[in-house]
Write an enzyme that holds these catalytic residues in place. Structure first.
Site, PDB file in Angstrom:
ATOM      1  N   ILE A  70       0.875  -1.186   0.000  1.00 12.16           N
ATOM      2  CA  ILE A  70       0.000   0.000   0.000  1.00 12.16           C
ATOM      3  C   ILE A  70       0.900   1.219   0.000  1.00 12.16           C
ATOM      4  O   ILE A  70       1.876   1.272   0.753  1.00 12.16           O
ATOM      5  CB  ILE A  70      -0.985   0.002   1.197  1.00 12.16           C
ATOM      6  N   GLU A 104       1.730  -7.127   7.110  1.00 14.80           N
ATOM      7  CA  GLU A 104       3.024  -7.039   7.800  1.00 14.80           C
ATOM      8  C   GLU A 104       3.570  -5.638   7.609  1.00 14.80           C
ATOM      9  O   GLU A 104       3.370  -5.036   6.550  1.00 14.80           O
ATOM     10  CB  GLU A 104       4.018  -8.022   7.192  1.00 14.80           C
ATOM     11  N   ASN A 109       7.885   1.707  11.158  1.00 12.74           N
ATOM     12  CA  ASN A 109       6.965   2.499  10.317  1.00 12.74           C
ATOM     13  C   ASN A 109       5.788   3.000  11.153  1.00 12.74           C
ATOM     14  O   ASN A 109       4.688   2.458  11.122  1.00 12.74           O
ATOM     15  CB  ASN A 109       6.488   1.657   9.128  1.00 12.74           C
ATOM     16  N   TYR A 116      -2.937   1.321  10.809  1.00 12.95           N
ATOM     17  CA  TYR A 116      -3.500  -0.025  10.948  1.00 12.95           C
ATOM     18  C   TYR A 116      -4.188  -0.210  12.305  1.00 12.95           C
ATOM     19  O   TYR A 116      -5.274  -0.790  12.385  1.00 12.95           O
ATOM     20  CB  TYR A 116      -2.406  -1.085  10.765  1.00 12.95           C
TER      21      TYR A 116
HETATM   22  C1  COA Z   1       1.457   4.490   5.138  1.00 13.68           C
HETATM   23  C2  COA Z   1       0.710   5.326   4.108  1.00 13.68           C
HETATM   24  C3  COA Z   1       0.043   4.406   3.064  1.00 13.68           C
HETATM   25  C4  COA Z   1      -0.413   6.110   4.847  1.00 13.68           C
HETATM   26  O1  COA Z   1      -1.111   6.896   3.913  1.00 13.68           O
HETATM   27  P1  COA Z   1      -1.439   8.438   4.206  1.00 13.68           P
HETATM   28  O2  COA Z   1      -2.347   8.906   3.137  1.00 13.68           O
HETATM   29  O3  COA Z   1      -0.164   9.167   4.414  1.00 13.68           O
HETATM   30  O4  COA Z   1      -2.205   8.331   5.615  1.00 13.68           O
HETATM   31  P2  COA Z   1      -3.561   9.059   6.046  1.00 13.68           P
HETATM   32  O5  COA Z   1      -3.463  10.510   5.766  1.00 13.68           O
HETATM   33  O6  COA Z   1      -4.722   8.320   5.495  1.00 13.68           O
HETATM   34  O7  COA Z   1      -3.504   8.875   7.618  1.00 13.68           O
HETATM   35  C5  COA Z   1      -3.947   7.670   8.204  1.00 13.68           C
HETATM   36  C6  COA Z   1      -3.385   7.553   9.605  1.00 13.68           C
HETATM   37  O8  COA Z   1      -1.980   7.351   9.535  1.00 13.68           O
HETATM   38  C7  COA Z   1      -1.385   7.971  10.677  1.00 13.68           C
HETATM   39  N1  COA Z   1      -0.485   9.009  10.199  1.00 13.68           N
HETATM   40  C8  COA Z   1      -0.558   9.718   9.040  1.00 13.68           C
HETATM   41  N2  COA Z   1       0.498  10.551   8.942  1.00 13.68           N
HETATM   42  C9  COA Z   1       1.247  10.353  10.052  1.00 13.68           C
HETATM   43  C10 COA Z   1       2.462  10.887  10.539  1.00 13.68           C
HETATM   44  N3  COA Z   1       3.141  11.809   9.844  1.00 13.68           N
HETATM   45  N4  COA Z   1       2.952  10.424  11.724  1.00 13.68           N
HETATM   46  C11 COA Z   1       2.287   9.486  12.440  1.00 13.68           C
HETATM   47  N5  COA Z   1       1.115   8.928  12.020  1.00 13.68           N
HETATM   48  C12 COA Z   1       0.610   9.374  10.859  1.00 13.68           C
HETATM   49  C13 COA Z   1      -2.505   8.538  11.510  1.00 13.68           C
HETATM   50  O9  COA Z   1      -2.930   7.534  12.408  1.00 13.68           O
HETATM   51  C14 COA Z   1      -3.556   8.781  10.471  1.00 13.68           C
HETATM   52  O10 COA Z   1      -4.851   8.787  10.985  1.00 13.68           O
HETATM   53  P3  COA Z   1      -5.494  10.181  11.508  1.00 13.68           P
HETATM   54  O11 COA Z   1      -5.311  11.166  10.395  1.00 13.68           O
HETATM   55  O12 COA Z   1      -6.923   9.808  11.743  1.00 13.68           O
HETATM   56  O13 COA Z   1      -4.738  10.545  12.726  1.00 13.68           O
HETATM   57  C15 COA Z   1       1.622   6.373   3.400  1.00 13.68           C
HETATM   58  O14 COA Z   1       2.178   7.220   4.363  1.00 13.68           O
HETATM   59  C16 COA Z   1       2.709   5.757   2.556  1.00 13.68           C
HETATM   60  O15 COA Z   1       2.511   5.481   1.376  1.00 13.68           O
HETATM   61  N6  COA Z   1       3.908   5.524   3.151  1.00 13.68           N
HETATM   62  C17 COA Z   1       5.044   4.967   2.419  1.00 13.68           C
HETATM   63  C18 COA Z   1       4.822   3.506   2.046  1.00 13.68           C
HETATM   64  C19 COA Z   1       4.499   2.671   3.263  1.00 13.68           C
HETATM   65  O16 COA Z   1       5.115   2.799   4.327  1.00 13.68           O
HETATM   66  N7  COA Z   1       3.503   1.783   3.117  1.00 13.68           N
HETATM   67  C20 COA Z   1       3.084   0.883   4.187  1.00 13.68           C
HETATM   68  C21 COA Z   1       3.908  -0.341   4.188  1.00 13.68           C
HETATM   69  S1  COA Z   1       3.313  -1.514   5.397  1.00 13.68           S
END
Ligand code: COA
Length: 147
Positions: A70, A104, A109, A116
């Site tokens: 993702i 996983e 992270n 999650y």
């Molecule tokens: C992980 C990932 C998919 C999350 O997507 P995103 O669009 O950034 O996340 P969202 O804006 O939907 O936020 C969802 C939740 O993530 C957490 N979150 C988002 N940004 C965060 C940050 N900078 N620090 C801590 N938690 C954070 C929060 O719990 C948030 O929920 P909330 O807004 O209700 O508090 C994205 O950051 C990403 O692509 N990361 C790189 C690839 C990766 O690590 N993939 C997962 C591998 S298991």
């Protein structure tokens, strides 16, 4: 125009490779991404017009699904799109009448772990030194959610 869901096709491979390389510490290869568009895998993606903002890839085996990948494009992170993608995967699992969702994640992270946990996933185990991390290794946290 708000971002919309559209399924991935082999024609989207170039955009997937670019996003994968921008978002991940250890990106999948083009071949791995191409293979994930067939067989036991299913996927979903968020688009703004023709721009790919993020995608997920999961598999479905018997009555369980595992999230294999993702990612959200760096410029679009932190705006709720990752949560929308995750919920889209879970909804598709329910439509397929699957019973359990697995994933996983790297122990470091924190963003993904927070996402999650707040989506209802619970820790089910830990795989020691599962991921490469710079010169060393890093544990994987295994999480599950009944559907
Ligand atoms: C992980 C990932 C998919 C999350 O997507 P995103 O669009 O950034 O996340 P969202 O804006 O939907 O936020 C969802 C939740 O993530 C957490 N979150 C988002 N940004 C965060 C940050 N900078 N620090 C801590 N938690 C954070 C929060 O719990 C948030 O929920 P909330 O807004 O209700 O508090 C994205 O950051 C990403 O692509 N990361 C790189 C690839 C990766 O690590 N993939 C997962 C591998 S298991």
């Amino acid at each position: 125009m708000p971002p919309l869901f559209r399924a991935l096709t082999p024609a989207d491979l170039d955009a997937m490779v670019a996003l994968e390389q921008a978002a991940h510490l250890a990106p999948w290869s083009r071949e791995q991404l191409a293979e994930s568009l067939h067989g036991r895998y299913f996927s979903g993606a968020l688009w703004q017009q023709e721009q790919l903002l993020g995608f997920f890839i999961a598999d479905a085996v018997i009555d369980e699904s595992t999230l294999m990948n993702i990612c959200i494009a760096p410029l679009w992170q932190g705006q709720g799109l990752g949560r929308r993608l995750l919920e889209h995967w879970l909804e598709e699992c329910r439509q397929r009448r699957l019973a359990m969702a697995w994933l996983e994640v790297r122990a470091s992270n924190q963003t993904a772990l927070a996402l999650y946990r707040t989506a209802g996933f619970a820790k089910a185990g830990r795989r020691k030194d599962y991921y490469r991390a710079g010169e060393g290794r890093e544990d994987a946290i295994v999480m599950q959610k009944p559907l």
